[in-house]
Design an enzyme around this catalytic site. Structure first.
Site, short mmCIF file in Angstrom:
data_model
loop_
_atom_site.label_atom_id
_atom_site.label_comp_id
_atom_site.label_asym_id
_atom_site.label_seq_id
_atom_site.Cartn_x
_atom_site.Cartn_y
_atom_site.Cartn_z
N ARG A 1 0.50 -0.94 -0.12
CA ARG A 1 0.00 -0.56 0.44
C ARG A 1 1.22 1.18 -0.13
NH1 ARG A 1 -4.86 -0.59 2.25
NH2 ARG A 1 -4.02 -2.29 3.93
N TYR A 2 1.61 1.29 0.84
CA TYR A 2 2.95 2.23 1.24
C TYR A 2 4.09 2.18 0.30
CZ TYR A 2 0.07 3.33 4.82
OH TYR A 2 -1.73 3.21 5.58
N ARG B 1 7.11 -0.13 2.27
CA ARG B 1 6.86 -0.53 3.22
C ARG B 1 5.62 -2.71 2.55
NH1 ARG B 1 5.69 3.35 4.45
NH2 ARG B 1 3.44 3.82 5.93
N CYS C 1 -5.60 -17.16 13.87
CA CYS C 1 -4.80 -16.34 15.59
C CYS C 1 -5.30 -16.82 16.70
CB CYS C 1 -5.81 -15.57 15.50
SG CYS C 1 -5.75 -14.25 13.71
N CYS D 1 -11.02 -11.87 17.65
CA CYS D 1 -11.06 -10.87 18.19
C CYS D 1 -12.68 -10.37 18.11
CB CYS D 1 -10.75 -9.43 18.39
SG CYS D 1 -9.04 -9.97 18.56
N CYS E 1 -12.21 -8.04 14.76
CA CYS E 1 -11.44 -7.61 14.15
C CYS E 1 -11.37 -7.11 12.15
CB CYS E 1 -10.89 -9.35 13.38
SG CYS E 1 -9.77 -9.26 12.29
N ARG F 1 -10.08 -7.62 9.98
CA ARG F 1 -9.94 -9.18 8.75
C ARG F 1 -11.08 -10.03 9.35
NH1 ARG F 1 -4.05 -7.77 8.88
NH2 ARG F 1 -3.85 -6.18 6.77
N ASP G 1 -12.04 -0.17 11.91
CA ASP G 1 -12.56 0.00 11.56
C ASP G 1 -13.96 -0.34 11.21
OD1 ASP G 1 -10.19 0.42 10.50
OD2 ASP G 1 -9.50 -1.61 11.15
N ASP H 1 -7.54 4.23 9.44
CA ASP H 1 -7.49 3.36 8.29
C ASP H 1 -7.91 4.00 7.32
OD1 ASP H 1 -5.58 1.65 6.50
OD2 ASP H 1 -5.12 0.82 8.45
N LYS I 1 -3.03 4.82 5.84
CA LYS I 1 -3.29 5.14 7.53
C LYS I 1 -3.55 6.64 7.26
CE LYS I 1 -2.67 1.16 10.31
NZ LYS I 1 -1.81 0.44 8.79
S1 SF4 Z 1 -7.41 -8.37 15.52
FE1 SF4 Z 1 -8.15 -9.63 13.65
S2 SF4 Z 1 -5.96 -10.75 13.56
FE2 SF4 Z 1 -5.46 -9.75 15.06
S3 SF4 Z 1 -5.70 -11.29 16.53
FE3 SF4 Z 1 -7.82 -10.72 16.77
S4 SF4 Z 1 -8.88 -11.88 15.32
FE4 SF4 Z 1 -6.58 -11.76 14.98
#
Ligand code: SF4
Length: 350
Positions: free
Chosen positions: A92-93, A96, A105, A109, A112, A114, A274, A311, A318
């Site tokens: 994206r940048y 990097r 994971c 979360c 999340c 993603r 997000d 973002d 960002k």
């Molecule tokens: S935010 Fe998403 S990618 Fe990061 S630890 Fe939590 S579930 Fe996994």
């Protein structure tokens, strides 16, 4: 204490651990069918069962509100796909790239960003795809930094991580390897000396960026895990997500930043939530985030100040979103706001 000592991975596990009620099961089955669940023993032990609004539970226990979709939400809220030249890479940048090593994971979360791209149902980056991703990095001399992300890259074995770090280190223009992880909080025992050694490589800088959102996540075991990185000469930074009912009050956010600094972790980013599907109940307003940042600036050490970041949806990257302390009255005449809210004129150059 989580009696089984195992990661809770489905609604039956959560029910046995008395973390969901039978009356919630029908709605939560739909959530569980869509989004992965995992709560490690270390996280389960942090949950206060007596508190219906427990900030740790709120981050990890599925909620029927995740079924509510809003028109501004997107399965790819920060535009990873629009900047992915080959599988596993987000470029994206200019200087990097992200290298997404795994879709797994230790914990999942509920907010999340993603969430539609991770979990055990998603296929892993195959060896041939990893070769292609590394070849892409090697072919782009402008890439100075590689961010290992996922999922959580530290879920991989030390042996595998060591191989990947060695292959990145062999690319002469890559100077920095940055690792984004939640593992020191989610499963501190997995931050072993062997894992720490696997991340270090001669002649390149390794950074770890820890994701944690509430001061209670920095348990004694998590602090010891982070210390293993710092003691080994790996700098650790933090990133947190501003979450309604978790850390969106001044005292909790300040305590979180102080806890990071006391652990020798420099607060780096406070992310505005997000627009991931089904996460509206966890997002705050930007105005509230700015108010919290103003409070941090006035009352906590300069070491405790993260940058408040948005973002931009669609993959535009960002941007820091304030608050702003400087305004220009006329060209060359500035007004600066102090930490008490007072406004002061800064004179133009002579
Ligand atoms: S935010 Fe998403 S990618 Fe990061 S630890 Fe939590 S579930 Fe996994």
């Amino acid at each position: 204490m989580n009696a089984t000592g195992k990661t809770l991975r489905n609604l039956s596990d959560l029910a046995k651990a008395e973390l969901v009620q039978p009356s919630e099961r029908v709605a939560l089955e739909q959530v569980a069918a869509r989004y992965a669940i995992a709560i490690t023993p270390a996280i389960a032990d942090l949950i206060d069962h007596a508190d219906p609004n427990d900030p740790i539970a709120r981050q990890f226990i599925p909620n029927a509100m995740e079924l509510e979709r809003h028109s501004n939400e997107s399965a790819d809220p920060i535009g990873d796909f629009t900047h992915s030249p080959v599988e596993g890479i987000v470029h994206r940048y200019p200087d990097r790239v992200l290298l997404k090593l795994t879709h797994l994971c230790a914990v999942y979360c509920r907010f999340c960003f993603r969430r539609e791209m991770i979990g055990p149902q998603v296929h892993a980056l195959a060896p041939a795809a990893l070769d292609t991703a590394l070849a892409y990095i090697a072919a782009h001399p402008e890439i100075w930094e590689v961010v290992l992300t996922g999922g959580d890259p530290l879920i991989l074995s030390p042996r595998r991580l060591k191989q990947i770090v060695a292959r990145l280190a062999a690319i002469s223009h890559v100077a920095v390897i940055r690792i984004h992880t939640r593992l020191p909080v989610a499963d501190p025992a997995r931050i072993t000396p062997a894992l720490v050694r696997a991340l270090k490589t001669r002649g390149k800088a390794t950074y770890v960026v820890l994701h944690a959102n509430h001061p209670r996540e920095l348990s004694a075991a998590a602090r010891a895990a982070c210390a293993r990185f710092v003691d080994a000469g790996i700098p650790v930074l933090s990133q947190s997500v501003l979450l309604r009912g978790v850390n969106d009050d001044a005292a909790t956010l300040g305590e979180l930043m102080r806890a990071f600094v006391a652990c020798r972790i420099k607060p780096y980013y406070l992310h505005h939530g997000d627009l991931a599907p089904g996460t509206a109940h966890l997002r705050t307003t930007i105005e509230h985030g700015q108010e919290l940042m103003r409070n941090l600036r006035g009352r906590y050490s300069g070491l405790c100040q993260p940058a408040y970041m948005l973002d931009i949806p669609g993959g535009h990257g960002k941007s820091p979103i304030g608050p702003n302390y400087l305004s220009v009255e006329t060209p060359g005449r500035y007004h600066v706001t102090d930490f008490n809210g007072g406004s002061h004129c800064y004179p133009p150059p002579k």
